[in-house]
Write a protein that holds these residues in place. Structure first.
Motif, short mmCIF file in Angstrom:
data_model
loop_
_atom_site.label_atom_id
_atom_site.label_comp_id
_atom_site.label_asym_id
_atom_site.label_seq_id
_atom_site.Cartn_x
_atom_site.Cartn_y
_atom_site.Cartn_z
N CYS A 151 0.85 -1.19 0.00
CA CYS A 151 0.00 0.00 0.00
C CYS A 151 0.89 1.24 0.00
N LEU A 152 0.65 2.15 -0.95
CA LEU A 152 1.45 3.37 -1.04
C LEU A 152 1.12 4.37 0.06
N ASN A 153 0.00 4.16 0.75
CA ASN A 153 -0.41 5.08 1.80
C ASN A 153 0.17 4.70 3.17
N CYS A 154 -0.03 3.42 3.56
CA CYS A 154 0.42 3.00 4.90
C CYS A 154 1.61 2.04 4.85
N HIS A 155 1.98 1.60 3.63
CA HIS A 155 3.15 0.74 3.40
C HIS A 155 3.02 -0.66 4.00
N CYS A 194 -7.11 -1.18 0.79
CA CYS A 194 -6.12 -1.70 1.75
C CYS A 194 -6.84 -2.15 3.02
N CYS A 210 -5.52 0.45 6.07
CA CYS A 210 -5.88 1.87 6.15
C CYS A 210 -7.15 2.22 5.39
N VAL A 266 -7.57 2.79 2.15
CA VAL A 266 -7.38 3.52 0.90
C VAL A 266 -7.48 2.55 -0.28
N ARG A 267 -8.23 2.94 -1.31
CA ARG A 267 -8.47 2.06 -2.45
C ARG A 267 -7.55 2.40 -3.63
N GLN A 310 -4.37 2.24 -4.29
CA GLN A 310 -3.02 2.80 -4.17
C GLN A 310 -2.03 1.70 -3.82
N TRP A 311 -1.58 0.97 -4.85
CA TRP A 311 -0.71 -0.17 -4.63
C TRP A 311 0.51 -0.12 -5.55
N THR A 312 1.59 -0.73 -5.12
CA THR A 312 2.73 -0.94 -5.99
C THR A 312 2.42 -2.08 -6.95
#
Length: 345
Positions: free
Chosen positions: A93-97, A127, A130, A132-133, A135-137
């Motif tokens: 997740c790019l937001n919470c990692h 995710c 967190c 958040v939808r 936002q993934w690597t």
């Protein structure tokens, strides 16, 4: 309004209070990757294993037992394909990692929405940490093998793996068992033992752990007869589950559309858990893949001499693999009931 505890939460709480299951390392805060079985949990687990062993080995003349090592030669896992293929698609997740398995998140979302997994992508996934939808690597390969080192120095020469399945110990002992037991095809070899997988996220109590126990059988047969035996073991294993008395309606087959590299047919026996129908046992037709691979990589001939056909060949194999911990959970969840007393408590 605050959400109340789920049925699974209640089972977990009861399991600790009554001495069935404790968090691993409880005094240090516990871990979700493994659990410790208490006095009552050990007894229930042993009853499950005993019932399976009696049905699969002691009541049959065509199946024998084995207990192979947890740490096998490293070459075993190269030959079986685990070193190369035993990987999962990992996304972050790019937001919470936080990291998670892409395939598991898509499977859960597809089941929730009632759509095909192929219609979903990373953009659809929220995710679980967190919320958040999308936002993934990009997915990266993550090895599911747990490494250990033998010898005085932690270097490549001492690298070994804790077994991710008990099946390979059976395959490498095929000739040892067949010759010493004078076994004739078709016959099976059973084993109960621990296995280890580097799960990214251990979850749902004892359903998915990094250290777990399996009850497996490899049933060897003549090439061309494997589908007959595949259907036989499907029916035989489902009948065993149904005889436990937990309700025939709580079981179903789930046939695989995507097959593993070693299989030409596969199905799961699923049980209705508090979190949906989930696999408790797998039945796979593994063809001659495993014995052929070990023959190739070891340089040793692994053939069965058939006295009736007067020829040698590589047997085909049908596997039944059941998770002891998942069986334990199915019994606990089915047995858990709540009663409303007259005083309203």
């Amino acid at each position: 309004m605050a959400k109340g505890p789920s049925r699974l939460d209640n089972v977990i709480s009861l399991a600790k209070r009554r001495g069935f299951v404790f968090p691993c390392g409880d005094i240090y805060g516990g871990t979700r990757s493994a659990w410790d079985y208490g006095p009552l949990g050990v007894e229930l687990k042993e009853n499950i294993k005993r019932a399976w062993w009696n049905a699969m080995v002691r009541r049959r003349a065509d199946v024998v037992g084995l207990d192979s090592s947890v740490i096998l030669p490293r070459e075993v896992w190269v030959a079986s394909g685990h070193v190369k293929a035993f990987t999962d698609p990992l996304i972050e997740c790019l937001n919470c990692h936080k990291r998670a398995r892409q395939d598991q998140l898509i499977e859960e979302l597809a089941e929730k929405k009632g759509v095909e997994e192929s219609s979903l992508s990373n953009a659809d996934i929220a995710c679980p940490n967190c919320g958040v939808r999308g936002q993934w690597t990009e997915p990266r390969a993550f090895s599911g093998l747990l490494k250990t080192y033998l010898g005085p120095v932690d270097d490549e020469a001492g690298l070994h793996y804790l077994r991710p399945e008990t099946a390979q110990g059976i395959f490498v002992n095929f000739l040892n068992v067949q010759k010493t037991g004078r076994m004739k095809l078709p016959f099976g070899i059973c084993q109960i033992g621990k296995a280890f997988r580097n799960e990214i996220v251990a979850r749902q109590f004892v359903f998915r752990m990094r250290e777990f126990e399996q009850m497996e059988m490899q049933f060897f047969c003549q090439p061309g007869t494997e589908m007959k035996w595949f259907e036989y073991w499907k029916k035989h294993r489902l009948a065993w589950h149904e005889a436990l008395g937990m309700g025939d309606e709580n079981y179903r087959f789930h046939d695989h559309e995507k097959l593993a590299h070693y299989a030409n047919a596969a199905t799961d026996i699923e049980f209705h858990m508090p979190f949906g129908f989930k696999e408790v046992e797998g039945i796979h037709s593994r063809t001659d893949f495993d014995l052929s691979q070990h023959e190739k990589f070891s340089g040793r001939q692994i053939k069965y001499f058939d006295p009736e056909r007067n020829e040698s060949y590589t047997p085909y194999d049908v596997e039944t693999s059941i998770g002891v911990d998942r069986m334990f959970l199915s019994v606990m969840c089915h047995s858990y009931t709540e009663e409303q007393l007259e005083n309203g408590s």
